[in-house]
Design a protein around this motif. Structure first.
Motif, PDB file in Angstrom:
ATOM      1  N   UNK A 140       4.192  -5.105  -4.945  1.00 15.82           N
ATOM      2  CA  UNK A 140       5.434  -4.338  -4.807  1.00 15.82           C
ATOM      3  C   UNK A 140       5.144  -2.851  -4.638  1.00 15.82           C
ATOM      4  N   UNK A 141       4.198  -2.352  -5.399  1.00 14.97           N
ATOM      5  CA  UNK A 141       3.844  -0.944  -5.316  1.00 14.97           C
ATOM      6  C   UNK A 141       3.286  -0.586  -3.940  1.00 14.97           C
ATOM      7  N   UNK A 142       2.402  -1.424  -3.422  1.00 17.61           N
ATOM      8  CA  UNK A 142       1.830  -1.175  -2.097  1.00 17.61           C
ATOM      9  C   UNK A 142       2.898  -1.280  -1.011  1.00 17.61           C
ATOM     10  N   UNK A 170      -2.778   1.795 -11.919  1.00 17.22           N
ATOM     11  CA  UNK A 170      -4.062   2.392 -11.543  1.00 17.22           C
ATOM     12  C   UNK A 170      -4.701   1.564 -10.431  1.00 17.22           C
ATOM     13  N   UNK A 171      -4.685   0.251 -10.578  1.00 13.79           N
ATOM     14  CA  UNK A 171      -5.270  -0.630  -9.568  1.00 13.79           C
ATOM     15  C   UNK A 171      -4.556  -0.473  -8.229  1.00 13.79           C
ATOM     16  N   UNK A 172      -3.252  -0.308  -8.253  1.00 17.53           N
ATOM     17  CA  UNK A 172      -2.480  -0.132  -7.030  1.00 17.53           C
ATOM     18  C   UNK A 172      -2.892   1.142  -6.292  1.00 17.53           C
ATOM     19  N   UNK A 173      -3.058   2.222  -7.029  1.00 20.05           N
ATOM     20  CA  UNK A 173      -3.466   3.493  -6.417  1.00 20.05           C
ATOM     21  C   UNK A 173      -4.864   3.365  -5.820  1.00 20.05           C
ATOM     22  N   UNK A 174      -5.785   2.773  -6.554  1.00 18.48           N
ATOM     23  CA  UNK A 174      -7.161   2.638  -6.062  1.00 18.48           C
ATOM     24  C   UNK A 174      -7.233   1.727  -4.840  1.00 18.48           C
ATOM     25  N   UNK A 175      -6.557   0.581  -4.911  1.00 17.34           N
ATOM     26  CA  UNK A 175      -6.555  -0.346  -3.777  1.00 17.34           C
ATOM     27  C   UNK A 175      -5.893   0.305  -2.567  1.00 17.34           C
ATOM     28  N   UNK A 176      -4.797   1.024  -2.802  1.00 17.09           N
ATOM     29  CA  UNK A 176      -4.101   1.704  -1.713  1.00 17.09           C
ATOM     30  C   UNK A 176      -4.939   2.784  -1.060  1.00 17.09           C
ATOM     31  N   UNK A 196       0.168   1.659   6.470  1.00 21.09           N
ATOM     32  CA  UNK A 196       0.598   0.724   7.511  1.00 21.09           C
ATOM     33  C   UNK A 196       0.487  -0.698   6.953  1.00 21.09           C
ATOM     34  N   UNK A 197       1.053  -1.649   7.660  1.00 20.78           N
ATOM     35  CA  UNK A 197       0.950  -3.032   7.191  1.00 20.78           C
ATOM     36  C   UNK A 197      -0.510  -3.485   7.180  1.00 20.78           C
ATOM     37  N   UNK A 198      -1.292  -3.016   8.133  1.00 21.60           N
ATOM     38  CA  UNK A 198      -2.721  -3.366   8.169  1.00 21.60           C
ATOM     39  C   UNK A 198      -3.446  -2.771   6.964  1.00 21.60           C
ATOM     40  N   UNK A 199      -3.102  -1.544   6.589  1.00 20.93           N
ATOM     41  CA  UNK A 199      -3.724  -0.910   5.422  1.00 20.93           C
ATOM     42  C   UNK A 199      -3.319  -1.629   4.131  1.00 20.93           C
ATOM     43  N   UNK A 200      -2.074  -2.073   4.060  1.00 20.42           N
ATOM     44  CA  UNK A 200      -1.626  -2.843   2.887  1.00 20.42           C
ATOM     45  C   UNK A 200      -2.420  -4.144   2.774  1.00 20.42           C
TER      46      UNK A 200
END
Length: 79
Positions: free
Chosen positions: A35-37, A5-11, A44-48
């Motif tokens: 890993x998920x991101x 859930x945190x990965x989806x929200x952060x992404x 993009x790498x900047x968005x990650x």
């Protein structure tokens, strides 16, 4: 489940806080989120990097006080 859930929200670009009292579990969660991101082709790498910068893993409940929205994710033993 909470790290997913945190990965989806952060992404999605949301400031995301993960409350976990156990340090080893926090470390595993952070690794899972990274890993998920990394697997998200749409970022993009900047968005990650922005997603990871907006992520805070903590054991201090007080960090949630200024949150607009809180999701509780727990492991359930249905057996």
């Amino acid at each position: 489940m909470g790290s997913g859930i945190a990965s989806v929200l952060a992404g999605a670009g949301l400031t995301t806080k993960v409350l976990e009292p156990a340090a080893p579990v926090r470390e595993r969660a952070l690794q899972h989120i990274r890993e998920s991101l990394a697997k998200k082709r749409s970022l993009s790498s900047a968005e990650r990097e922005t997603a990871l910068n907006g992520l805070k893993l903590t054991d201090d409940r007080n960090t949630l006080l200024d949150s607009d929205f809180v999701i509780e994710a727990i492991v359930e033993d249905l057996a």
